[in-house]
Design a protein around this motif. Sequence first.
Motif, PDB file in Angstrom:
ATOM      1  N   ARG A   1      10.058  -4.891  -8.476  1.00 45.06           N
ATOM      2  CA  ARG A   1      11.189  -4.978  -9.704  1.00 45.06           C
ATOM      3  C   ARG A   1      11.294  -3.897 -10.490  1.00 45.06           C
ATOM      4  N   PHE A   2      10.356  -2.961 -10.590  1.00 45.57           N
ATOM      5  CA  PHE A   2      10.406  -1.670 -11.186  1.00 45.57           C
ATOM      6  C   PHE A   2      10.775  -0.436 -10.403  1.00 45.57           C
ATOM      7  N   GLN A   3      10.690  -0.607  -9.227  1.00 44.08           N
ATOM      8  CA  GLN A   3      11.408   0.497  -8.464  1.00 44.08           C
ATOM      9  C   GLN A   3      12.866   1.097  -8.620  1.00 44.08           C
ATOM     10  N   PRO A   4      13.128   2.358  -8.719  1.00 42.41           N
ATOM     11  CA  PRO A   4      14.434   2.849  -8.888  1.00 42.41           C
ATOM     12  C   PRO A   4      15.373   2.688  -7.966  1.00 42.41           C
ATOM     13  N   ILE A   5      14.943   1.976  -6.634  1.00 41.74           N
ATOM     14  CA  ILE A   5      15.579   1.855  -5.609  1.00 41.74           C
ATOM     15  C   ILE A   5      15.487   0.320  -5.028  1.00 41.74           C
ATOM     16  N   GLU A   6      16.415   0.054  -4.374  1.00 44.63           N
ATOM     17  CA  GLU A   6      16.166  -1.262  -3.718  1.00 44.63           C
ATOM     18  C   GLU A   6      15.343  -1.633  -2.903  1.00 44.63           C
ATOM     19  N   VAL A   7      14.334  -2.753  -3.238  1.00 41.44           N
ATOM     20  CA  VAL A   7      13.342  -2.930  -2.308  1.00 41.44           C
ATOM     21  C   VAL A   7      13.862  -4.443  -1.755  1.00 41.44           C
ATOM     22  N   THR A   8      13.770  -4.375  -0.346  1.00 37.59           N
ATOM     23  CA  THR A   8      14.254  -5.487   0.238  1.00 37.59           C
ATOM     24  C   THR A   8      12.966  -6.266   0.918  1.00 37.59           C
ATOM     25  N   GLU A   9      13.213  -7.459   1.379  1.00 42.97           N
ATOM     26  CA  GLU A   9      12.132  -8.307   1.550  1.00 42.97           C
ATOM     27  C   GLU A   9      11.493  -7.805   2.788  1.00 42.97           C
ATOM     28  N   GLU A  10      12.378  -7.039   3.908  1.00 44.63           N
ATOM     29  CA  GLU A  10      11.641  -6.457   4.959  1.00 44.63           C
ATOM     30  C   GLU A  10      10.912  -5.109   4.552  1.00 44.63           C
ATOM     31  N   HIS A  11      11.063  -4.675   3.510  1.00 47.87           N
ATOM     32  CA  HIS A  11      10.462  -3.503   2.957  1.00 47.87           C
ATOM     33  C   HIS A  11       9.005  -4.018   2.591  1.00 47.87           C
ATOM     34  N   LEU A  12       9.042  -5.361   1.972  1.00 45.71           N
ATOM     35  CA  LEU A  12       7.750  -5.837   1.279  1.00 45.71           C
ATOM     36  C   LEU A  12       6.958  -6.421   2.528  1.00 45.71           C
ATOM     37  N   ALA A  13       7.508  -7.035   3.296  1.00 40.53           N
ATOM     38  CA  ALA A  13       6.863  -7.391   4.554  1.00 40.53           C
ATOM     39  C   ALA A  13       6.544  -6.367   5.166  1.00 40.53           C
ATOM     40  N   ALA A  14       6.777  -5.272   5.397  1.00 42.15           N
ATOM     41  CA  ALA A  14       6.504  -4.246   6.280  1.00 42.15           C
ATOM     42  C   ALA A  14       5.152  -3.428   5.787  1.00 42.15           C
ATOM     43  N   CYS A  15       5.171  -3.510   4.172  1.00 39.15           N
ATOM     44  CA  CYS A  15       4.266  -2.698   3.412  1.00 39.15           C
ATOM     45  C   CYS A  15       3.011  -3.661   3.537  1.00 39.15           C
ATOM     46  N   LEU A  16       3.388  -4.911   3.357  1.00 38.92           N
ATOM     47  CA  LEU A  16       2.074  -5.673   3.562  1.00 38.92           C
ATOM     48  C   LEU A  16       1.243  -5.775   4.837  1.00 38.92           C
ATOM     49  N   ASP A  17       2.299  -5.488   5.925  1.00 37.10           N
ATOM     50  CA  ASP A  17       1.676  -5.508   7.393  1.00 37.10           C
ATOM     51  C   ASP A  17       0.921  -4.485   7.529  1.00 37.10           C
ATOM     52  N   PHE A  18       1.514  -3.385   6.968  1.00 34.74           N
ATOM     53  CA  PHE A  18       0.778  -1.939   6.711  1.00 34.74           C
ATOM     54  C   PHE A  18      -0.666  -2.188   6.241  1.00 34.74           C
ATOM     55  N   VAL A  19      -0.611  -2.673   5.161  1.00 32.08           N
ATOM     56  CA  VAL A  19      -2.055  -3.064   4.259  1.00 32.08           C
ATOM     57  C   VAL A  19      -2.840  -3.665   5.360  1.00 32.08           C
ATOM     58  N   VAL A  20      -2.486  -4.574   5.867  1.00 32.14           N
ATOM     59  CA  VAL A  20      -3.169  -5.782   6.804  1.00 32.14           C
ATOM     60  C   VAL A  20      -3.978  -4.939   7.948  1.00 32.14           C
ATOM     61  N   GLY A  21      -2.761  -4.033   8.390  1.00 31.01           N
ATOM     62  CA  GLY A  21      -3.402  -3.312   9.539  1.00 31.01           C
ATOM     63  C   GLY A  21      -4.331  -2.435   9.244  1.00 31.01           C
ATOM     64  N   ARG A  22      -4.373  -1.778   8.005  1.00 28.76           N
ATOM     65  CA  ARG A  22      -5.644  -1.036   7.372  1.00 28.76           C
ATOM     66  C   ARG A  22      -6.814  -1.688   7.290  1.00 28.76           C
ATOM     67  N   PHE A  23      -6.750  -2.962   7.033  1.00 27.05           N
ATOM     68  CA  PHE A  23      -7.761  -4.124   6.880  1.00 27.05           C
ATOM     69  C   PHE A  23      -8.496  -4.245   7.996  1.00 27.05           C
ATOM     70  N   GLN A  24      -7.554  -4.520   9.201  1.00 24.87           N
ATOM     71  CA  GLN A  24      -8.013  -4.833  10.492  1.00 24.87           C
ATOM     72  C   GLN A  24      -8.888  -3.633  11.009  1.00 24.87           C
ATOM     73  N   ASN A  25      -8.174  -2.467  10.831  1.00 23.24           N
ATOM     74  CA  ASN A  25      -8.996  -1.303  11.219  1.00 23.24           C
ATOM     75  C   ASN A  25     -10.320  -1.019  10.510  1.00 23.24           C
ATOM     76  N   LEU A  26     -10.427  -1.296   9.250  1.00 23.52           N
ATOM     77  CA  LEU A  26     -11.691  -1.328   8.748  1.00 23.52           C
ATOM     78  C   LEU A  26     -12.724  -2.157   9.264  1.00 23.52           C
ATOM     79  N   LEU A  27     -12.171  -3.507   9.369  1.00 29.03           N
ATOM     80  CA  LEU A  27     -13.257  -4.469  10.030  1.00 29.03           C
ATOM     81  C   LEU A  27     -13.699  -4.143  11.369  1.00 29.03           C
TER      82      LEU A  27
END
Length: 226
Positions: A200-226
């Motif tokens: 909501r606070f970003q100066p550019i549009e953030v789509t649902e696709e952006h958010l989904a990709a970002c979350l997937d990226f974090v989950v991927g780091r979590f999987q690598n850590l495990l």
Amino acid sequence: DVVRAGNETVLRGRFADAAFFIQEDLKKPLADYLPRLATLVFQTKLGSMLDKTHRVEELVEDLLGMVPLKVEEAATLRRAAQLSKADLVTHMVVEMTSLQGIMGRYYARHAGEPEEVAEALFEYLLPRFPGDQMPKKPVALLLGIADRVDSLVGLFAAGLAPTGTKDPFAQRRTALGLIQLLITWELSLDLRQVMAAAARFQPIEVTEEHLAACLDFVVGRFQNLL
């Protein structure tokens, strides 16, 4: 003896430089450096470091609704968020960027800021590398989460997701740090909700696709850590 004398000359010069930088930096309180953050670009589409600071200030308010703190801790969090990037434009940190947070803590103390604020300015950047110490106070924890999520969401929306070996904004380290904070503190936090708030606070549009990709990226780091 010749080698030692040469090294001593170089070290004396470096210490003299550091003394000069610190003396110059201490001529005004840390808060007075905030306007200069407008001259430091975070990312072209996402604005300056001052813009990023304002976004983090907004995001911590949302986090306070998800992870309630005591009244005095909330006040500390708000002040620490405001000052979180101020030391980036001091002479000492410009000269040696790895001192970010370390100098912020010293300068905040010198300016008479509360000790809890000074400590948060250092601790919110933890962990900085694998095996590094973790923040000890919830204020630094929430500020660290807000700063990292703002970076990840904004950069993904700007089309700068890491690819292959390219990761110029160190987003893998950012995501890993975020995960380590949540694990160490055993904090149950809905990252979808936090990322949506950051969007909501970003100066550019953030789509649902952006958010989904970002979350997937974090989950991927979590999987690598495990």
